[in-house]
Scaffold this motif. Structure first.
Motif, PDB file in Angstrom:
ATOM      1  N   ALA A   4       0.833  -1.197   0.000  1.00 35.94           N
ATOM      2  CA  ALA A   4       0.000   0.000   0.000  1.00 35.94           C
ATOM      3  C   ALA A   4       0.872   1.253   0.000  1.00 35.94           C
ATOM      4  N   TRP A   5       1.924   1.230   0.784  1.00 32.01           N
ATOM      5  CA  TRP A   5       2.844   2.374   0.838  1.00 32.01           C
ATOM      6  C   TRP A   5       3.544   2.574  -0.505  1.00 32.01           C
ATOM      7  N   GLU A   8       1.167   4.095  -2.946  1.00 32.16           N
ATOM      8  CA  GLU A   8       1.035   5.536  -2.708  1.00 32.16           C
ATOM      9  C   GLU A   8       2.205   6.297  -3.318  1.00 32.16           C
ATOM     10  N   ALA A  41      -1.601  -4.851  -7.182  1.00 30.43           N
ATOM     11  CA  ALA A  41      -2.263  -3.734  -6.508  1.00 30.43           C
ATOM     12  C   ALA A  41      -2.761  -2.721  -7.535  1.00 30.43           C
ATOM     13  N   VAL A  47      -4.122  -5.099  -2.063  1.00 29.53           N
ATOM     14  CA  VAL A  47      -2.790  -4.942  -1.489  1.00 29.53           C
ATOM     15  C   VAL A  47      -2.451  -6.105  -0.560  1.00 29.53           C
ATOM     16  N   GLU A  48      -3.434  -6.953  -0.302  1.00 28.66           N
ATOM     17  CA  GLU A  48      -3.209  -8.138   0.536  1.00 28.66           C
ATOM     18  C   GLU A  48      -2.842  -9.316  -0.351  1.00 28.66           C
TER      19      GLU A  48
END
Length: 79
Positions: A4-5, A8, A41, A47-48
Protein backbone atom coordinates in the motif's frame (compact mmCIF):
# COMPACT_ATOMS: atom_id res chain seq x y z
CA UNK A 1 1.43 -2.80 4.61
CA UNK A 2 4.39 -2.19 2.36
CA UNK A 3 2.52 -2.70 -0.90
CA UNK A 4 0.00 0.00 0.00
CA UNK A 5 2.84 2.37 0.84
CA UNK A 6 4.64 1.56 -2.42
CA UNK A 7 1.41 2.12 -4.33
CA UNK A 8 1.04 5.54 -2.71
CA UNK A 9 4.59 6.41 -3.73
CA UNK A 10 3.87 5.17 -7.25
CA UNK A 11 0.73 7.29 -7.58
CA UNK A 12 2.68 10.31 -6.35
CA UNK A 13 5.41 9.60 -8.92
CA UNK A 14 8.02 9.10 -6.21
CA UNK A 15 8.52 5.32 -6.37
CA UNK A 16 12.11 4.24 -6.99
CA UNK A 17 13.83 0.91 -7.38
CA UNK A 18 15.53 1.58 -4.04
CA UNK A 19 12.11 1.62 -2.35
CA UNK A 20 11.26 -1.74 -3.92
CA UNK A 21 14.64 -3.25 -2.99
CA UNK A 22 14.35 -2.08 0.61
CA UNK A 23 10.79 -3.42 0.83
CA UNK A 24 11.91 -6.79 -0.52
CA UNK A 25 14.74 -6.98 1.99
CA UNK A 26 12.45 -6.02 4.89
CA UNK A 27 9.82 -8.54 3.79
CA UNK A 28 12.32 -11.31 3.15
CA UNK A 29 11.15 -11.83 -0.43
CA UNK A 30 12.67 -11.42 -3.87
CA UNK A 31 12.55 -8.01 -5.54
CA UNK A 32 10.53 -9.58 -8.38
CA UNK A 33 7.89 -10.66 -5.87
CA UNK A 34 7.48 -7.07 -4.69
CA UNK A 35 7.10 -5.89 -8.30
CA UNK A 36 4.45 -8.59 -8.92
CA UNK A 37 2.54 -7.62 -5.79
CA UNK A 38 2.71 -3.98 -6.80
CA UNK A 39 1.41 -4.86 -10.27
CA UNK A 40 -1.48 -6.76 -8.68
CA UNK A 41 -2.26 -3.73 -6.51
CA UNK A 42 -2.37 -1.55 -9.62
CA UNK A 43 -4.50 -3.84 -11.77
CA UNK A 44 -6.66 -5.69 -9.25
CA UNK A 45 -6.84 -3.09 -6.51
CA UNK A 46 -5.71 -5.53 -3.83
CA UNK A 47 -2.79 -4.94 -1.49
CA UNK A 48 -3.21 -8.14 0.54
CA UNK A 49 -1.79 -11.47 -0.51
CA UNK A 50 -4.24 -13.78 -2.21
CA UNK A 51 -5.30 -16.55 0.14
CA UNK A 52 -4.43 -20.10 -0.80
CA UNK A 53 -6.86 -22.94 -0.76
CA UNK A 54 -5.77 -26.05 1.05
CA UNK A 55 -5.83 -29.26 -0.95
CA UNK A 56 -8.29 -31.87 0.27
CA UNK A 57 -7.55 -35.57 -0.09
CA UNK A 58 -10.35 -38.02 -0.74
CA UNK A 59 -10.74 -41.17 1.32
CA UNK A 60 -9.40 -43.19 -1.61
CA UNK A 61 -6.31 -40.98 -1.84
CA UNK A 62 -5.65 -41.45 1.89
CA UNK A 63 -6.02 -45.21 1.44
CA UNK A 64 -3.52 -45.27 -1.45
CA UNK A 65 -1.13 -43.15 0.60
CA UNK A 66 -1.46 -45.50 3.57
CA UNK A 67 -0.85 -48.55 1.37
CA UNK A 68 2.27 -46.90 -0.02
CA UNK A 69 3.56 -46.55 3.52
CA UNK A 70 3.17 -42.77 3.38
CA UNK A 71 5.50 -42.50 0.40
CA UNK A 72 3.90 -40.00 -1.98
CA UNK A 73 6.43 -40.74 -4.70
CA UNK A 74 4.72 -44.07 -5.41
CA UNK A 75 2.60 -43.79 -8.53
CA UNK A 76 -1.09 -44.49 -8.40
CA UNK A 77 -2.23 -46.20 -11.61
CA UNK A 78 -5.88 -45.50 -10.95
CA UNK A 79 -6.86 -49.19 -11.02
Amino acid sequence: MLVAWLLELDVAGALTTAHVRASAQISGVNVRTVWRRLAAARTEGRVERRSRTRPELSGQAWEVLAQAGGNVSVRCTGT
